[in-house]
Design a protein around this motif. Structure first.
Motif, PDB file in Angstrom:
ATOM      1  N   ALA A   1       8.229   7.687  -0.115  1.00  0.00           N
ATOM      2  CA  ALA A   1       8.895   6.635   0.506  1.00  0.00           C
ATOM      3  C   ALA A   1       8.411   6.574   2.189  1.00  0.00           C
ATOM      4  CB  ALA A   1      10.356   6.945   0.433  1.00  0.00           C
ATOM      5  N   LEU A   2       8.391   5.355   2.724  1.00  0.00           N
ATOM      6  CA  LEU A   2       7.908   5.535   3.959  1.00  0.00           C
ATOM      7  C   LEU A   2       8.847   4.867   4.812  1.00  0.00           C
ATOM      8  CD1 LEU A   2       5.241   6.074   5.003  1.00  0.00           C
ATOM      9  CD2 LEU A   2       4.450   3.875   4.669  1.00  0.00           C
ATOM     10  N   ASP A   3       9.309   5.615   6.004  1.00  0.00           N
ATOM     11  CA  ASP A   3      10.327   5.287   6.991  1.00  0.00           C
ATOM     12  C   ASP A   3      11.748   4.928   6.025  1.00  0.00           C
ATOM     13  OD1 ASP A   3       8.784   3.412   9.545  1.00  0.00           O
ATOM     14  OD2 ASP A   3       9.018   5.497   9.183  1.00  0.00           O
ATOM     15  N   ARG A   4      11.851   5.681   5.000  1.00  0.00           N
ATOM     16  CA  ARG A   4      13.149   5.801   4.219  1.00  0.00           C
ATOM     17  C   ARG A   4      12.999   4.544   3.227  1.00  0.00           C
ATOM     18  NH1 ARG A   4      17.630   8.478   6.699  1.00  0.00           N
ATOM     19  NH2 ARG A   4      17.076   9.455   8.773  1.00  0.00           N
ATOM     20  N   VAL A   5      11.833   3.924   3.355  1.00  0.00           N
ATOM     21  CA  VAL A   5      12.094   2.821   2.010  1.00  0.00           C
ATOM     22  C   VAL A   5      11.164   3.166   0.979  1.00  0.00           C
ATOM     23  CG1 VAL A   5      11.894   0.238   1.570  1.00  0.00           C
ATOM     24  CG2 VAL A   5      12.731   1.181   3.948  1.00  0.00           C
ATOM     25  N   SER A   6      11.661   3.036  -0.327  1.00  0.00           N
ATOM     26  CA  SER A   6      10.817   3.408  -1.439  1.00  0.00           C
ATOM     27  C   SER A   6       9.999   2.002  -1.951  1.00  0.00           C
ATOM     28  CB  SER A   6      11.429   4.008  -2.641  1.00  0.00           C
ATOM     29  OG  SER A   6      11.757   5.305  -2.536  1.00  0.00           O
ATOM     30  N   PRO A   7       8.634   2.089  -2.230  1.00  0.00           N
ATOM     31  CA  PRO A   7       8.165   0.983  -2.787  1.00  0.00           C
ATOM     32  C   PRO A   7       8.563   0.537  -3.873  1.00  0.00           C
ATOM     33  CG  PRO A   7       6.572   2.867  -3.004  1.00  0.00           C
ATOM     34  CD  PRO A   7       7.843   3.514  -2.381  1.00  0.00           C
ATOM     35  N   SER A   8       8.956  -0.527  -4.028  1.00  0.00           N
ATOM     36  CA  SER A   8       9.220  -1.108  -5.279  1.00  0.00           C
ATOM     37  C   SER A   8       9.071  -2.629  -5.405  1.00  0.00           C
ATOM     38  CB  SER A   8      10.653  -0.858  -5.792  1.00  0.00           C
ATOM     39  OG  SER A   8      11.551  -1.797  -4.884  1.00  0.00           O
ATOM     40  N   ASP A   9       8.964  -3.148  -6.415  1.00  0.00           N
ATOM     41  CA  ASP A   9       9.047  -4.684  -6.356  1.00  0.00           C
ATOM     42  C   ASP A   9       9.856  -5.467  -5.214  1.00  0.00           C
ATOM     43  OD1 ASP A   9       8.851  -4.829  -9.846  1.00  0.00           O
ATOM     44  OD2 ASP A   9       7.233  -4.917  -8.242  1.00  0.00           O
ATOM     45  N   SER A  10      11.290  -4.952  -5.162  1.00  0.00           N
ATOM     46  CA  SER A  10      12.043  -5.979  -4.138  1.00  0.00           C
ATOM     47  C   SER A  10      11.636  -5.445  -2.854  1.00  0.00           C
ATOM     48  CB  SER A  10      13.520  -5.299  -4.640  1.00  0.00           C
ATOM     49  OG  SER A  10      13.616  -4.064  -4.991  1.00  0.00           O
ATOM     50  N   THR A  11      11.535  -4.357  -2.582  1.00  0.00           N
ATOM     51  CA  THR A  11      11.219  -3.979  -1.045  1.00  0.00           C
ATOM     52  C   THR A  11       9.931  -4.465  -0.832  1.00  0.00           C
ATOM     53  OG1 THR A  11      10.419  -1.840  -1.799  1.00  0.00           O
ATOM     54  CG2 THR A  11      12.694  -1.835  -1.220  1.00  0.00           C
ATOM     55  N   ILE A  12       9.071  -4.680  -1.733  1.00  0.00           N
ATOM     56  CA  ILE A  12       7.760  -5.250  -1.108  1.00  0.00           C
ATOM     57  C   ILE A  12       8.058  -6.908  -1.209  1.00  0.00           C
ATOM     58  CG2 ILE A  12       5.351  -6.077  -2.006  1.00  0.00           C
ATOM     59  CD1 ILE A  12       5.271  -3.316  -3.185  1.00  0.00           C
ATOM     60  N   ARG A  13       8.760  -7.350  -1.817  1.00  0.00           N
ATOM     61  CA  ARG A  13       8.991  -8.840  -1.870  1.00  0.00           C
ATOM     62  C   ARG A  13       9.751  -9.194  -0.266  1.00  0.00           C
ATOM     63  NH1 ARG A  13       8.809 -13.166  -4.711  1.00  0.00           N
ATOM     64  NH2 ARG A  13       8.589 -12.000  -6.897  1.00  0.00           N
ATOM     65  N   SER A  14      10.832  -8.388  -0.131  1.00  0.00           N
ATOM     66  CA  SER A  14      11.910  -8.604   0.842  1.00  0.00           C
ATOM     67  C   SER A  14      10.883  -8.016   2.101  1.00  0.00           C
ATOM     68  CB  SER A  14      13.108  -7.800   0.868  1.00  0.00           C
ATOM     69  OG  SER A  14      12.751  -6.559   0.892  1.00  0.00           O
TER      70      SER A  14
ATOM     71  N   ILE B   1       0.910  -1.025   0.032  1.00  0.00           N
ATOM     72  CA  ILE B   1       0.173   0.066   0.109  1.00  0.00           C
ATOM     73  C   ILE B   1       0.968   1.169  -0.037  1.00  0.00           C
ATOM     74  CG2 ILE B   1      -1.867   1.168   1.251  1.00  0.00           C
ATOM     75  CD1 ILE B   1      -2.827  -1.092   2.302  1.00  0.00           C
ATOM     76  N   VAL B   2       0.626   2.120  -0.733  1.00  0.00           N
ATOM     77  CA  VAL B   2       1.515   3.142  -1.172  1.00  0.00           C
ATOM     78  C   VAL B   2       0.859   4.544  -0.843  1.00  0.00           C
ATOM     79  CG1 VAL B   2       2.898   4.451  -2.965  1.00  0.00           C
ATOM     80  CG2 VAL B   2       2.875   2.032  -2.834  1.00  0.00           C
ATOM     81  N   ILE B   3       1.483   5.356  -0.173  1.00  0.00           N
ATOM     82  CA  ILE B   3       0.945   7.010   0.128  1.00  0.00           C
ATOM     83  C   ILE B   3       1.293   7.624  -1.004  1.00  0.00           C
ATOM     84  CG2 ILE B   3       0.807   8.831   1.739  1.00  0.00           C
ATOM     85  CD1 ILE B   3       1.512   6.828   3.950  1.00  0.00           C
ATOM     86  N   ILE B   4       0.081   8.280  -1.666  1.00  0.00           N
ATOM     87  CA  ILE B   4       0.408   9.090  -2.822  1.00  0.00           C
ATOM     88  C   ILE B   4       0.164  10.302  -2.777  1.00  0.00           C
ATOM     89  CG2 ILE B   4       0.403   7.217  -4.488  1.00  0.00           C
ATOM     90  CD1 ILE B   4      -2.599   7.888  -4.892  1.00  0.00           C
ATOM     91  N   VAL B   5       0.952  11.373  -3.360  1.00  0.00           N
ATOM     92  CA  VAL B   5       0.464  12.724  -3.304  1.00  0.00           C
ATOM     93  C   VAL B   5       0.602  13.350  -4.725  1.00  0.00           C
ATOM     94  CG1 VAL B   5       1.462  13.188  -0.985  1.00  0.00           C
ATOM     95  CG2 VAL B   5       2.997  13.441  -2.820  1.00  0.00           C
ATOM     96  N   ASN B   6       0.121  14.603  -4.964  1.00  0.00           N
ATOM     97  CA  ASN B   6      -0.062  15.138  -6.258  1.00  0.00           C
ATOM     98  C   ASN B   6       1.521  15.378  -7.004  1.00  0.00           C
ATOM     99  OD1 ASN B   6      -0.105  17.745  -8.147  1.00  0.00           O
ATOM    100  ND2 ASN B   6      -2.091  16.671  -7.990  1.00  0.00           N
ATOM    101  N   ARG B   7       1.644  15.214  -8.166  1.00  0.00           N
ATOM    102  CA  ARG B   7       3.119  15.254  -8.802  1.00  0.00           C
ATOM    103  C   ARG B   7       3.632  16.538  -8.522  1.00  0.00           C
ATOM    104  NH1 ARG B   7       6.174  12.398 -11.928  1.00  0.00           N
ATOM    105  NH2 ARG B   7       5.951  10.625 -10.422  1.00  0.00           N
ATOM    106  N   ARG B   8       2.815  17.708  -8.041  1.00  0.00           N
ATOM    107  CA  ARG B   8       3.310  19.139  -7.745  1.00  0.00           C
ATOM    108  C   ARG B   8       3.694  19.144  -6.281  1.00  0.00           C
ATOM    109  NH1 ARG B   8      -0.339  23.585  -9.650  1.00  0.00           N
ATOM    110  NH2 ARG B   8      -1.943  22.194 -10.220  1.00  0.00           N
ATOM    111  N   ASN B   9       3.408  18.256  -5.542  1.00  0.00           N
ATOM    112  CA  ASN B   9       3.944  18.392  -4.032  1.00  0.00           C
ATOM    113  C   ASN B   9       5.173  18.101  -3.964  1.00  0.00           C
ATOM    114  OD1 ASN B   9       3.831  18.080  -1.271  1.00  0.00           O
ATOM    115  ND2 ASN B   9       1.545  17.344  -1.292  1.00  0.00           N
TER     116      ASN B   9
END
Lengths: 280, 281
Positions: B222-235, B113-121
């Motif tokens: 990024a949450l707690d310094r970790v960016s969401p990606s395939d590898s970080t989610i899997r690990s 689950i990713v927290i999202i904001v507007n591109r201009r933020n």
């Protein structure tokens, strides 16, 4: 002779089915919703601002205020625009234009509410956000879209009411020296009053019951709206958002919301009846 | 035209309409899959591929093609639907509660689950504590986080949403055992797609959606310094991960089993990876 009685009975049967359907629906809603209202406390149900069904809190005041705010504003918009349009069509528009405009307005009634909601989300909400601030999802957005949705109904019925005023009233007034505006304002409108009020009440009923468009543009925040730009949740949206997964007390609370909706609609219709009767 | 001629034509027309119902191609059973709006677009994609495969096979062997109907409604609605037998497969994006644990669960993918904001933020990262403060309404303006002086528009999902439940579990619970409630004036929308649309068009908005549905129109934080990606989610290093579940009443059989086998096959899993999810294998 026998064939006539048979047809009579058939018609009675169909009418009875229609009435029975309505009565059964009402009984069902009350049967499902009333026990919860009584268990939780009717007053608390209606006046508490705390709606947290997963924690056993069922206060629907924010939704009641939301529904009322959106509906009243929608009626204002619908009345001003709709009545003006009906007056224009009845009194000032050339006959040819009326023949084109009236079907076009009736066409508006055929647009599905989800399309109105869609246009609201894509066009109106960003516009309000840019021009007036706030999230855009607001009482104002809902009222504008609902106001436009009830226009065809208000215009059509008001137009019929205005056209039904006997020509002799108008002619008599003009013959006595009144200007056109005076005739309109003091003779035509008062004579058509009961029909116009009926139009507005019907529009109000439609606005109170509209769900799809409102869910898309009102914001659905469970909070008493404190300005026109606050996001708001209506009674109908509340039911639609949560009914998919509600069970037990939560589901009963949604039915209880339906009971409140039903009572509000009944009150509106009764007011309409009284206003019409008082006139005659 | 005489009135009896007209009624004949009308009757003819109506029966013609009824006759058209015979044009429905499918003779096999239909498979109804309902539930999480997070899983829904992926289930639709899988159904598309599965049906294409079946059509190809039907050309040679003539086996009937299963018609698959995918519906949304939210995780809780899907769970109830499969419990009541309304659908054969339920989709959930949250773990089952104790009361629901009699259902047979089949994990089909990993998601975050990713927290999202507007591109201009300008904000691009948050800690979980900051996220909790924002979504509970404690922090009300973007300038407290290094952004512009603008009031934060919080967007959340409806109560029956699996995405909301997973988000609540990982973010809204603090040291106490009771979760912080969402802000009173948070906007409530009923699907991932709707949340994404609003965040994409409102510069002051913040919301949370499924990782698989993030696209170029929104920025993932990024949450707690970790960016969401395939590898970080899997690990598991990204803090908010969850499994997508298919649920059946008892071990799947027949059409349902066939479809689920496809979903778990290398081909099905590759399709999910192509769409942005993380494979369960």
């Amino acid at each position: 002779m026998r064939r006539a009685t048979l047809i009579e009975y058939l018609l009675l049967l169909t009418a009875g089915t229609a009435v029975a359907a309505i009565v059964l629906i009402v009984i069902f809603i009350f049967h499902e919703g009333l026990p919860l209202m009584l268990k939780f406390g009717v007053v608390r149900f209606l006046t508490s601002s705390h709606w947290a069904p997963t924690r056993g809190e069922y206060g629907i005041l924010p939704m009641i205020v939301g529904s009322l705010a959106v509906t009243v504003l929608a009626i204002l918009i619908g009345a001003v625009l709709g009545l003006s349009c009906a007056l224009f069509l009845a009194e000032f528009a050339p006959r040819k234009s009326v023949q084109i405009l009236k079907p076009m307005i009736e066409l508006l009634a055929g647009i599905p509410s989800v399309v109105y909601g869609f246009i609201g989300v894509v066009v109106l909400v960003p516009l309000i956000r840019r021009l007036l601030g706030g999230p855009g999802f607001s009482v104002l957005a809902s009222a504008i879209v609902l106001g436009i949705m009830i226009l065809p109904m208000v215009i059509a019925i008001s137009l019929d009411a205005l056209n039904a005023v006997p020509l002799s009233y108008k002619e008599g007034s003009l013959a006595l020296g009144a200007t056109r505006w005076q005739t309109l304002y003091r003779v035509l409108l008062p004579s058509a009053r009961s029909g116009i009020i009926a139009a507005l009440i019907l529009g109000m009923g439609r606005a109170v019951g509209e769900t799809m468009a409102v869910i898309m543009i009102a914001g659905n925040a469970v909070r008493l709206p404190d300005s026109l730009l606050s996001p708001v949740r209506t009674l109908t949206s509340n039911i639609a958002l949560e009914m998919g997964y509600a069970s037990g007390d939560h589901q009963a609370a949604l039915f209880a919301t339906g009971v409140v909706l039903f009572i509000i609609t009944m009150i509106l219709n009764t007011i309409a009846l009284f206003t019409i009767q008082r006139r005659d | 035209m005489g009135s009896s001629r007209r009624s004949w034509l009308l009757a003819l027309g109506l029966s013609g309409l009824f006759g058209l119902t015979g044009c429905a191609r499918n003779n096999g059973d239909s498979l109804v899959i309902a539930g999480s709006t997070s899983v829904e677009p992926f289930a639709e994609r899988l159904a598309e591929l599965y049906t294409a495969r079946q059509l190809k096979a039907a050309e040679t062997s003539g086996t009937p093609v299963t018609e698959i109907n995918i519906q949304g409604g939210g995780s809780s609605a899907g769970i109830r639907a499969v419990e009541n037998g309304i659908c054969q497969i339920g989709m959930s994006s949250r773990a089952l509660t104790l009361a629901e644990s009699s259902l047979y669960e089949i994990p089909i993918a990993l998601d975050g689950i990713v927290i999202i904001v507007n591109r201009r933020n300008p904000v691009s990262a948050l800690t979980i504590e900051q996220a909790r403060a924002i979504f509970s309404g404690e922090v009300r303006s973007w300038d407290e986080l290094g952004g512009l002086r603008q009031s934060i528009t919080v967007i959340t999902r409806e109560e029956g949403s699996g995405t909301r439940a997973s988000f609540e579990e990982k973010v809204m619970f603090g040291e106490d055992s009771v979760p912080r409630p969402f802000a009173r004036d948070a906007l409530v929308q009923d699907s991932n797609g709707a949340v994404r649309e609003i965040v994409a068009s409102d510069p002051a908005a913040i919301g949370y959606i499924s990782f698989g549905l993030v696209d170029h129109r929104v920025r993932a934080l990024a949450l707690d310094r970790v960016s969401p990606s395939d590898s970080t989610i899997r690990s598991g290093s990204y803090p908010i991960t969850r499994r997508f579940l298919f649920l059946t009443k008892g071990p799947p059989t027949g059409k349902a089993k066939d479809f689920i086998d496809y979903v778990l096959s290398p081909e099905g899993q590759q399709a999910l990876i192509d769409e942005g999810l993380v494979s369960i294998r």
